[in-house]
Design a protein around this motif. Structure first.
Motif, PDB file in Angstrom:
ATOM      1  N   LEU A  72       0.827  -1.209   0.000  1.00  0.00           N
ATOM      2  CA  LEU A  72       0.000   0.000   0.000  1.00  0.00           C
ATOM      3  C   LEU A  72       0.860   1.258   0.000  1.00  0.00           C
ATOM      4  O   LEU A  72       0.587   2.211  -0.730  1.00  0.00           O
ATOM      5  N   PHE A  73       1.895   1.277   0.820  1.00  0.00           N
ATOM      6  CA  PHE A  73       2.748   2.465   0.902  1.00  0.00           C
ATOM      7  C   PHE A  73       3.520   2.702  -0.394  1.00  0.00           C
ATOM      8  O   PHE A  73       3.830   3.843  -0.740  1.00  0.00           O
ATOM      9  N   LEU A  74       3.841   1.617  -1.111  1.00  0.00           N
ATOM     10  CA  LEU A  74       4.623   1.747  -2.342  1.00  0.00           C
ATOM     11  C   LEU A  74       3.762   2.017  -3.574  1.00  0.00           C
ATOM     12  O   LEU A  74       4.297   2.348  -4.631  1.00  0.00           O
ATOM     13  N   ALA A  75       2.444   1.898  -3.441  1.00  0.00           N
ATOM     14  CA  ALA A  75       1.561   2.071  -4.597  1.00  0.00           C
ATOM     15  C   ALA A  75       1.739   3.412  -5.312  1.00  0.00           C
ATOM     16  O   ALA A  75       1.712   3.468  -6.548  1.00  0.00           O
ATOM     17  N   PRO A  76       1.919   4.540  -4.600  1.00  0.00           N
ATOM     18  CA  PRO A  76       2.047   5.823  -5.309  1.00  0.00           C
ATOM     19  C   PRO A  76       3.357   6.028  -6.054  1.00  0.00           C
ATOM     20  O   PRO A  76       3.564   7.095  -6.642  1.00  0.00           O
ATOM     21  N   THR A  77       4.272   5.048  -6.052  1.00  0.00           N
ATOM     22  CA  THR A  77       5.531   5.246  -6.766  1.00  0.00           C
ATOM     23  C   THR A  77       5.303   5.474  -8.252  1.00  0.00           C
ATOM     24  O   THR A  77       6.079   6.186  -8.897  1.00  0.00           O
ATOM     25  N   VAL A  78       4.237   4.891  -8.799  1.00  0.00           N
ATOM     26  CA  VAL A  78       3.908   5.120 -10.209  1.00  0.00           C
ATOM     27  C   VAL A  78       3.627   6.599 -10.443  1.00  0.00           C
ATOM     28  O   VAL A  78       4.089   7.198 -11.425  1.00  0.00           O
ATOM     29  N   THR A  79       2.879   7.196  -9.542  1.00  0.00           N
ATOM     30  CA  THR A  79       2.564   8.618  -9.632  1.00  0.00           C
ATOM     31  C   THR A  79       3.831   9.459  -9.585  1.00  0.00           C
ATOM     32  O   THR A  79       4.011  10.389 -10.377  1.00  0.00           O
ATOM     33  N   PHE A  80       4.732   9.131  -8.668  1.00  0.00           N
ATOM     34  CA  PHE A  80       5.915   9.969  -8.486  1.00  0.00           C
ATOM     35  C   PHE A  80       6.946   9.769  -9.580  1.00  0.00           C
ATOM     36  O   PHE A  80       7.757  10.672  -9.841  1.00  0.00           O
ATOM     37  N   LYS A  81       6.956   8.620 -10.229  1.00  0.00           N
ATOM     38  CA  LYS A  81       7.789   8.456 -11.421  1.00  0.00           C
ATOM     39  C   LYS A  81       7.338   9.446 -12.493  1.00  0.00           C
ATOM     40  O   LYS A  81       8.152  10.068 -13.186  1.00  0.00           O
ATOM     41  N   ARG A  82       6.032   9.617 -12.615  1.00  0.00           N
ATOM     42  CA  ARG A  82       5.481  10.554 -13.589  1.00  0.00           C
ATOM     43  C   ARG A  82       5.798  11.996 -13.195  1.00  0.00           C
ATOM     44  O   ARG A  82       6.153  12.822 -14.035  1.00  0.00           O
ATOM     45  N   VAL A  83       5.656  12.307 -11.913  1.00  0.00           N
ATOM     46  CA  VAL A  83       5.942  13.661 -11.431  1.00  0.00           C
ATOM     47  C   VAL A  83       7.402  14.026 -11.716  1.00  0.00           C
ATOM     48  O   VAL A  83       7.702  15.129 -12.200  1.00  0.00           O
ATOM     49  N   ILE A  84       8.311  13.106 -11.415  1.00  0.00           N
ATOM     50  CA  ILE A  84       9.728  13.365 -11.644  1.00  0.00           C
ATOM     51  C   ILE A  84      10.032  13.489 -13.130  1.00  0.00           C
ATOM     52  O   ILE A  84      10.790  14.369 -13.562  1.00  0.00           O
ATOM     53  N   ALA A  85       9.436  12.611 -13.929  1.00  0.00           N
ATOM     54  CA  ALA A  85       9.677  12.648 -15.370  1.00  0.00           C
ATOM     55  C   ALA A  85       9.187  13.959 -15.982  1.00  0.00           C
ATOM     56  O   ALA A  85       9.847  14.535 -16.847  1.00  0.00           O
ATOM     57  N   ASN A  86       8.021  14.433 -15.537  1.00  0.00           N
ATOM     58  CA  ASN A  86       7.440  15.668 -16.086  1.00  0.00           C
ATOM     59  C   ASN A  86       7.897  16.919 -15.350  1.00  0.00           C
ATOM     60  O   ASN A  86       7.582  18.034 -15.753  1.00  0.00           O
ATOM     61  N   LYS A  87       8.612  16.717 -14.212  1.00  0.00           N
ATOM     62  CA  LYS A  87       9.050  17.844 -13.372  1.00  0.00           C
ATOM     63  C   LYS A  87       7.885  18.742 -12.988  1.00  0.00           C
ATOM     64  O   LYS A  87       8.010  19.970 -12.925  1.00  0.00           O
ATOM     65  N   SER A  88       6.745  18.114 -12.738  1.00  0.00           N
ATOM     66  CA  SER A  88       5.529  18.852 -12.377  1.00  0.00           C
ATOM     67  C   SER A  88       4.568  17.918 -11.657  1.00  0.00           C
ATOM     68  O   SER A  88       4.458  16.738 -11.992  1.00  0.00           O
ATOM     69  N   THR A  89       3.855  18.456 -10.659  1.00  0.00           N
ATOM     70  CA  THR A  89       2.824  17.678  -9.969  1.00  0.00           C
ATOM     71  C   THR A  89       1.484  17.760 -10.687  1.00  0.00           C
ATOM     72  O   THR A  89       0.513  17.131 -10.244  1.00  0.00           O
ATOM     73  N   GLU A  90       1.420  18.550 -11.780  1.00  0.00           N
ATOM     74  CA  GLU A  90       0.207  18.723 -12.559  1.00  0.00           C
ATOM     75  C   GLU A  90      -0.977  19.014 -11.642  1.00  0.00           C
ATOM     76  O   GLU A  90      -0.923  19.927 -10.837  1.00  0.00           O
ATOM     77  N   LYS A  91      -2.042  18.202 -11.732  1.00  0.00           N
ATOM     78  CA  LYS A  91      -3.204  18.432 -10.873  1.00  0.00           C
ATOM     79  C   LYS A  91      -3.343  17.379  -9.779  1.00  0.00           C
ATOM     80  O   LYS A  91      -4.397  17.208  -9.198  1.00  0.00           O
ATOM     81  N   PHE A  92      -2.257  16.684  -9.515  1.00  0.00           N
ATOM     82  CA  PHE A  92      -2.290  15.699  -8.436  1.00  0.00           C
ATOM     83  C   PHE A  92      -2.398  16.404  -7.088  1.00  0.00           C
ATOM     84  O   PHE A  92      -1.839  17.482  -6.886  1.00  0.00           O
ATOM     85  N   SER A  93      -3.096  15.774  -6.169  1.00  0.00           N
ATOM     86  CA  SER A  93      -3.226  16.324  -4.821  1.00  0.00           C
ATOM     87  C   SER A  93      -2.101  15.804  -3.929  1.00  0.00           C
ATOM     88  O   SER A  93      -1.796  14.616  -3.931  1.00  0.00           O
ATOM     89  N   GLY A  94      -1.503  16.700  -3.154  1.00  0.00           N
ATOM     90  CA  GLY A  94      -0.441  16.294  -2.238  1.00  0.00           C
ATOM     91  C   GLY A  94      -0.929  16.070  -0.826  1.00  0.00           C
ATOM     92  O   GLY A  94      -0.152  15.640   0.039  1.00  0.00           O
TER      93      GLY A  94
END
Length: 249
Positions: free
Chosen positions: A19-41
């Motif tokens: 469960l704790f590792l599930a958001p790694t997919v999201t953060f790979k995208r954030v790092i690749a795009n250098k933006s959090t876009e509209k994701f909630s933190g």
């Protein structure tokens, strides 16, 4: 009985780690795009608070025989701190200030619980105080996917609720619920019983709507009405989607 208690704790550690590792997919995208876009933190500092309080509660001088609770939540706290750091690094100024404010709140609440429990409380009173604090934020963490379930019902689509994430919510909640029952610990059993029930509900919704096709227009309208868009709009991208539920683990 002790063996069963230990085994369910080990299983809870394994499913909790997923469960704790599930958001790694999201953060790979954030790092690749250098933006959090509209994701909630927001989910990350709140989950961090839950992990910190549960780690503290599981320590032997607070609550005996719960060291496995401290192990998984201590690991989760480290992971969530990394998520918060990455999010703040790539977030716009307004969102950055919001997450830093929440992080300060997390530090203040956790520090307050630690100081009160060490300086003012002893024995069973300390256990009750720390247990209530940990249980409240565990329920808040497990309750966060409620908006996603409502979205599934309204759109009749499970596109935003991945099966394996729902499965591990159920498995994690169930294993710690049984662990709490065996150990006669309501502060572990009750919040994780809630998590098990919510995970089971997600799985039921998944099997009800798994063959339904989503309506992009309806999804967009629903997301705008909910006011909790946690992924880029479909006009921005139609591929490589990350689900809102991943944001809430």
């Amino acid at each position: 009985m002790n063996i069963a208690h230990f085994l369910f704790g080990i299983f809870g550690n394994a499913s909790g780690l997923f469960l704790f590792l599930a958001p790694t997919v999201t953060f790979k995208r954030v790092i690749a795009n250098k933006s959090t876009e509209k994701f909630s933190g927001v989910p990350y500092p709140m989950t961090l608070l839950n992990c910190l309080l549960s780690t503290w509660y599981g320590l032997p001088f607070v609550s005996p025989h719960n060291i496995l609770v401290s192990i998984v939540n201590g690991t989760g706290a480290v992971i969530e701190i990394i998520y918060v750091f990455i999010f703040v690094l790539f977030a716009p100024k307004r969102e950055k200030a919001k997450i830093l404010g929440l992080f300060s709140f997390v530090v203040a609440v956790f520090s307050g619980v630690v100081l009160v429990s060490l300086l003012a409380l002893h024995g069973n009173t300390r256990t009750l105080f720390c247990g209530f604090a940990a249980a409240i934020f565990s329920i808040i963490m497990y309750g966060s996917p409620l908006s996603i379930m409502r979205l599934v019902i309204r759109t009749k689509s499970v596109e935003f609720m991945p099966f394996f994430l729902s499965l591990f919510v159920f498995l994690c909640g169930t294993s710690w619920f049984i662990y709490g029952l065996i150990g006669r610990d309501p502060f572990v059993a009750v919040p994780n019983g809630v998590g098990s029930l919510l995970g089971a509900t997600q799985l039921i919704l998944y099997f009800i709507y798994r063959h339904s096709k989503s309506d992009p227009k309806k999804e967009t309208a629903t997301e705008e009405e909910e006011g909790t868009v946690e992924m880029p709009n479909q006009n921005q991208t139609n591929s490589n989607r990350t689900t809102p539920q991943e944001e809430r683990v």
